[in-house]
Design a protein around this motif. Sequence first.
Motif, short mmCIF file in Angstrom:
data_model
loop_
_atom_site.label_atom_id
_atom_site.label_comp_id
_atom_site.label_asym_id
_atom_site.label_seq_id
_atom_site.Cartn_x
_atom_site.Cartn_y
_atom_site.Cartn_z
N TRP A 1 25.57 17.19 76.73
CA TRP A 1 25.82 18.56 76.24
C TRP A 1 24.56 19.40 76.31
O TRP A 1 24.60 20.56 76.71
CB TRP A 1 26.34 18.48 74.82
N THR A 2 23.44 18.83 75.92
CA THR A 2 22.19 19.58 75.87
C THR A 2 21.48 19.64 77.22
O THR A 2 20.40 20.23 77.31
CB THR A 2 21.25 18.96 74.83
N GLU A 3 22.07 19.03 78.23
CA GLU A 3 21.56 19.05 79.60
C GLU A 3 20.25 18.28 79.78
O GLU A 3 19.69 18.30 80.88
CB GLU A 3 21.37 20.49 80.10
N ASP A 4 19.78 17.60 78.75
CA ASP A 4 18.51 16.91 78.91
C ASP A 4 18.69 15.49 79.43
O ASP A 4 17.70 14.80 79.70
CB ASP A 4 17.74 16.89 77.59
N THR A 5 19.93 15.06 79.55
CA THR A 5 20.19 13.73 80.12
C THR A 5 21.18 13.85 81.26
O THR A 5 22.28 14.37 81.09
CB THR A 5 20.78 12.78 79.05
N THR A 6 20.75 13.39 82.43
CA THR A 6 21.64 13.33 83.58
C THR A 6 21.56 11.93 84.17
O THR A 6 20.51 11.27 84.12
CB THR A 6 21.26 14.35 84.67
N VAL A 7 22.66 11.47 84.68
CA VAL A 7 22.72 10.16 85.34
C VAL A 7 23.48 10.31 86.65
O VAL A 7 24.38 11.15 86.77
CB VAL A 7 23.40 9.09 84.45
N TYR A 8 23.08 9.52 87.64
CA TYR A 8 23.68 9.58 88.97
C TYR A 8 23.91 8.17 89.49
O TYR A 8 23.18 7.23 89.17
CB TYR A 8 22.75 10.29 89.96
N ARG A 9 24.94 8.04 90.33
CA ARG A 9 25.06 6.77 91.05
C ARG A 9 23.95 6.74 92.08
O ARG A 9 23.51 7.79 92.57
CB ARG A 9 26.43 6.62 91.69
N ASP A 10 23.51 5.55 92.42
CA ASP A 10 22.33 5.42 93.28
C ASP A 10 22.50 6.13 94.62
O ASP A 10 21.55 6.71 95.14
CB ASP A 10 22.02 3.94 93.50
N SER A 11 23.68 6.07 95.17
CA SER A 11 23.88 6.59 96.53
C SER A 11 23.80 8.11 96.63
O SER A 11 23.70 8.65 97.73
CB SER A 11 25.22 6.11 97.10
N ILE B 1 23.79 17.67 89.14
CA ILE B 1 24.79 18.10 88.18
C ILE B 1 24.14 19.07 87.21
O ILE B 1 22.98 18.90 86.82
CB ILE B 1 25.43 16.90 87.44
N SER B 2 24.89 20.09 86.83
CA SER B 2 24.39 21.07 85.85
C SER B 2 25.59 21.63 85.09
O SER B 2 26.74 21.36 85.46
CB SER B 2 23.62 22.19 86.56
N ARG B 3 25.31 22.40 84.06
CA ARG B 3 26.40 22.98 83.29
C ARG B 3 25.97 24.29 82.69
O ARG B 3 24.79 24.53 82.45
CB ARG B 3 26.90 22.01 82.22
N ASP B 4 26.96 25.13 82.43
CA ASP B 4 26.76 26.39 81.73
C ASP B 4 27.73 26.37 80.56
O ASP B 4 28.93 26.63 80.72
CB ASP B 4 27.05 27.56 82.68
N ASN B 5 27.22 26.03 79.39
CA ASN B 5 28.10 25.86 78.23
C ASN B 5 28.74 27.17 77.80
O ASN B 5 29.85 27.18 77.26
CB ASN B 5 27.33 25.23 77.08
N GLY B 6 28.07 28.26 78.03
CA GLY B 6 28.65 29.56 77.69
C GLY B 6 29.87 29.88 78.53
O GLY B 6 30.75 30.63 78.10
N LEU C 1 26.48 11.79 75.14
CA LEU C 1 25.71 11.31 76.29
C LEU C 1 26.65 10.87 77.40
O LEU C 1 27.71 10.29 77.14
CB LEU C 1 24.80 10.15 75.87
N PRO C 2 26.26 11.10 78.64
CA PRO C 2 27.15 10.74 79.75
C PRO C 2 27.22 9.23 79.96
O PRO C 2 26.25 8.51 79.73
CB PRO C 2 26.50 11.42 80.95
N SER C 3 28.36 8.78 80.40
CA SER C 3 28.57 7.36 80.67
C SER C 3 29.05 7.20 82.11
O SER C 3 29.65 8.10 82.68
CB SER C 3 29.63 6.80 79.71
N ARG C 4 28.81 6.04 82.67
CA ARG C 4 29.30 5.71 84.00
C ARG C 4 30.73 5.16 83.95
O ARG C 4 31.34 4.93 84.99
CB ARG C 4 28.39 4.68 84.66
N ASN C 5 31.23 4.93 82.75
CA ASN C 5 32.53 4.29 82.58
C ASN C 5 33.64 5.33 82.47
O ASN C 5 33.63 6.17 81.57
CB ASN C 5 32.53 3.42 81.33
N TYR C 6 34.64 5.22 83.34
CA TYR C 6 35.69 6.24 83.36
C TYR C 6 36.46 6.27 82.05
O TYR C 6 36.96 7.32 81.65
CB TYR C 6 36.65 5.97 84.52
#
Length: 124
Positions: free
Chosen positions: A53-63, A70-75, A103-108
């Motif tokens: 939510w706060t955009e300070d944590t991003t995670v990506y698959r290795d490939s 990834i980014s977001r505009d909460n407004g 926090l983002p998760s890799r799990n669907y």
Amino acid sequence: QVQLVESGGGLVQAGGSLKLSCTASGHSFWGAAMGWFRQAPGKQREFVAGISWTEDTTVYRDSVKGRFTISRDNGKNTVYLQMDSLKLEDTAVYYCAASANRLPSRNYYEYHYWGQGTQVTVSS
């Protein structure tokens, strides 16, 4: 009614770029992490990227590391996926999803709301 609506998919040549957008309506996703997943024909849905939510944590698959952002505009209740240096193997239907967690998760299964998907096709 909760809706996540993706847009921005299309046909692009390898090495090109696309920017996906996902706008939420009917529900406030205040505090929720958001994610992007994809599913290619005959394959399981896989995690692509996630953002807190706060955009300070991003995670990506290795490939996709170093190629996707990834980014977001909460407004605007919108999350984006900038895809650069696209490869043939990036071809898939891309889905955005909203998590019940901050926090983002890799799990669907940690994502409770899903969009309908947008097709991304990378050609040679």
